[in-house]
Design a protein around this motif. Structure first.
Motif, PDB file in Angstrom:
ATOM      1  N   THR A   2     -64.099 -20.275 -14.768  1.00 37.82           N
ATOM      2  CA  THR A   2     -63.427 -19.552 -15.841  1.00 37.82           C
ATOM      3  C   THR A   2     -62.445 -18.551 -15.246  1.00 37.82           C
ATOM      4  O   THR A   2     -62.664 -17.996 -14.182  1.00 37.82           O
ATOM      5  CB  THR A   2     -64.445 -18.798 -16.723  1.00 37.82           C
ATOM      6  OG1 THR A   2     -65.153 -17.883 -15.920  1.00 37.82           O
ATOM      7  CG2 THR A   2     -65.392 -19.771 -17.390  1.00 37.82           C
ATOM      8  N   LYS A   5     -60.721 -12.223 -17.332  1.00 33.39           N
ATOM      9  CA  LYS A   5     -60.139 -11.609 -18.515  1.00 33.39           C
ATOM     10  C   LYS A   5     -58.921 -10.783 -18.107  1.00 33.39           C
ATOM     11  O   LYS A   5     -58.944 -10.065 -17.118  1.00 33.39           O
ATOM     12  CB  LYS A   5     -61.182 -10.714 -19.175  1.00 33.39           C
ATOM     13  CG  LYS A   5     -60.650  -9.913 -20.319  1.00 33.39           C
ATOM     14  CD  LYS A   5     -61.642  -9.068 -21.064  1.00 33.39           C
ATOM     15  CE  LYS A   5     -62.870  -8.657 -20.377  1.00 33.39           C
ATOM     16  NZ  LYS A   5     -63.755  -7.823 -21.195  1.00 33.39           N
ATOM     17  N   LYS A  27     -59.175 -14.321 -31.591  1.00 34.56           N
ATOM     18  CA  LYS A  27     -59.911 -15.400 -30.919  1.00 34.56           C
ATOM     19  C   LYS A  27     -59.914 -15.203 -29.406  1.00 34.56           C
ATOM     20  O   LYS A  27     -60.943 -15.364 -28.757  1.00 34.56           O
ATOM     21  CB  LYS A  27     -59.324 -16.757 -31.276  1.00 34.56           C
ATOM     22  CG  LYS A  27     -59.614 -17.184 -32.687  1.00 34.56           C
ATOM     23  CD  LYS A  27     -59.023 -18.539 -32.992  1.00 34.56           C
ATOM     24  CE  LYS A  27     -59.248 -18.891 -34.451  1.00 34.56           C
ATOM     25  NZ  LYS A  27     -58.613 -20.180 -34.787  1.00 34.56           N
ATOM     26  N   ARG A  28     -58.775 -14.842 -28.855  1.00 31.10           N
ATOM     27  CA  ARG A  28     -58.687 -14.608 -27.407  1.00 31.10           C
ATOM     28  C   ARG A  28     -59.459 -13.363 -26.988  1.00 31.10           C
ATOM     29  O   ARG A  28     -59.979 -13.295 -25.885  1.00 31.10           O
ATOM     30  CB  ARG A  28     -57.233 -14.504 -26.965  1.00 31.10           C
ATOM     31  CG  ARG A  28     -56.517 -15.832 -27.035  1.00 31.10           C
ATOM     32  CD  ARG A  28     -55.103 -15.667 -26.605  1.00 31.10           C
ATOM     33  NE  ARG A  28     -54.696 -16.861 -25.906  1.00 31.10           N
ATOM     34  CZ  ARG A  28     -53.509 -17.015 -25.379  1.00 31.10           C
ATOM     35  NH1 ARG A  28     -52.623 -16.043 -25.454  1.00 31.10           N
ATOM     36  NH2 ARG A  28     -53.197 -18.134 -24.767  1.00 31.10           N
ATOM     37  N   ARG A  30     -62.194 -12.283 -28.689  1.00 30.08           N
ATOM     38  CA  ARG A  30     -63.590 -12.674 -28.872  1.00 30.08           C
ATOM     39  C   ARG A  30     -64.097 -13.528 -27.709  1.00 30.08           C
ATOM     40  O   ARG A  30     -65.229 -13.379 -27.270  1.00 30.08           O
ATOM     41  CB  ARG A  30     -63.751 -13.432 -30.191  1.00 30.08           C
ATOM     42  CG  ARG A  30     -65.162 -13.443 -30.702  1.00 30.08           C
ATOM     43  CD  ARG A  30     -65.317 -14.091 -32.076  1.00 30.08           C
ATOM     44  NE  ARG A  30     -64.371 -13.602 -33.065  1.00 30.08           N
ATOM     45  CZ  ARG A  30     -63.566 -14.394 -33.790  1.00 30.08           C
ATOM     46  NH1 ARG A  30     -63.595 -15.689 -33.660  1.00 30.08           N
ATOM     47  NH2 ARG A  30     -62.741 -13.865 -34.669  1.00 30.08           N
ATOM     48  N   THR A  31     -63.258 -14.435 -27.196  1.00 35.66           N
ATOM     49  CA  THR A  31     -63.668 -15.293 -26.073  1.00 35.66           C
ATOM     50  C   THR A  31     -63.504 -14.584 -24.728  1.00 35.66           C
ATOM     51  O   THR A  31     -63.718 -15.187 -23.686  1.00 35.66           O
ATOM     52  CB  THR A  31     -62.864 -16.602 -26.055  1.00 35.66           C
ATOM     53  OG1 THR A  31     -61.474 -16.304 -25.896  1.00 35.66           O
ATOM     54  CG2 THR A  31     -63.103 -17.412 -27.316  1.00 35.66           C
ATOM     55  N   GLU A  33     -60.873 -13.728 -23.207  1.00 36.41           N
ATOM     56  CA  GLU A  33     -59.714 -14.147 -22.430  1.00 36.41           C
ATOM     57  C   GLU A  33     -58.768 -12.962 -22.240  1.00 36.41           C
ATOM     58  O   GLU A  33     -58.158 -12.795 -21.193  1.00 36.41           O
ATOM     59  CB  GLU A  33     -58.997 -15.284 -23.161  1.00 36.41           C
ATOM     60  CG  GLU A  33     -57.792 -15.831 -22.455  1.00 36.41           C
ATOM     61  CD  GLU A  33     -57.110 -16.943 -23.243  1.00 36.41           C
ATOM     62  OE1 GLU A  33     -55.946 -17.218 -22.936  1.00 36.41           O
ATOM     63  OE2 GLU A  33     -57.724 -17.525 -24.158  1.00 36.41           O
TER      64      GLU A  33
END
Length: 102
Positions: A2, A5, A27-28, A30-31, A33
């Motif tokens: 992965t 961040k 979304k980014r 939350r994940t 990223e």
């Protein structure tokens, strides 16, 4: 494997921008990223830069109270000479645009 961040410091005195970024990139966020830190002027941003472990990118406005974005750009190399900044502004003055680019 992965990817790490990315931490982005957003410097703008428009409070609505923080809400918009959090909404559009939820979304980014939350994940994990992306992560965002927010400052409302250059002075706040400089404090964050000096106390933060790692910032990957700065997005800054030009016109802000206390310390403007152009002044902030001058201090960034003292804190981290490898840090990149992007000036995001509705301001159309070519002199300020040239100053920011330099």
């Amino acid at each position: 494997m992965t990817s790490a961040k990315k931490i982005i410091l957003v410097v703008d005195d428009e409070l609505e921008l923080e809400r918009l970024i959090k909404q559009r990139l939820r979304k980014r966020i939350r994940t994990q990223e992306l992560d965002f830190l927010f400052a409302h002027n250059g002075s706040e941003a400089l404090d964050i830069l000096k106390s933060s472990k790692r910032i990957d990118l700065i997005l800054t406005d030009i016109n802000m109270p206390e310390m403007d974005g152009l002044t902030l750009l001058g201090f960034i190399p003292e804190v981290d000479p490898t840090l990149k900044a992007v000036v995001v502004s509705a301001y159309g003055d070519m002199k300020n645009i040239r100053t920011a680019m330099n």
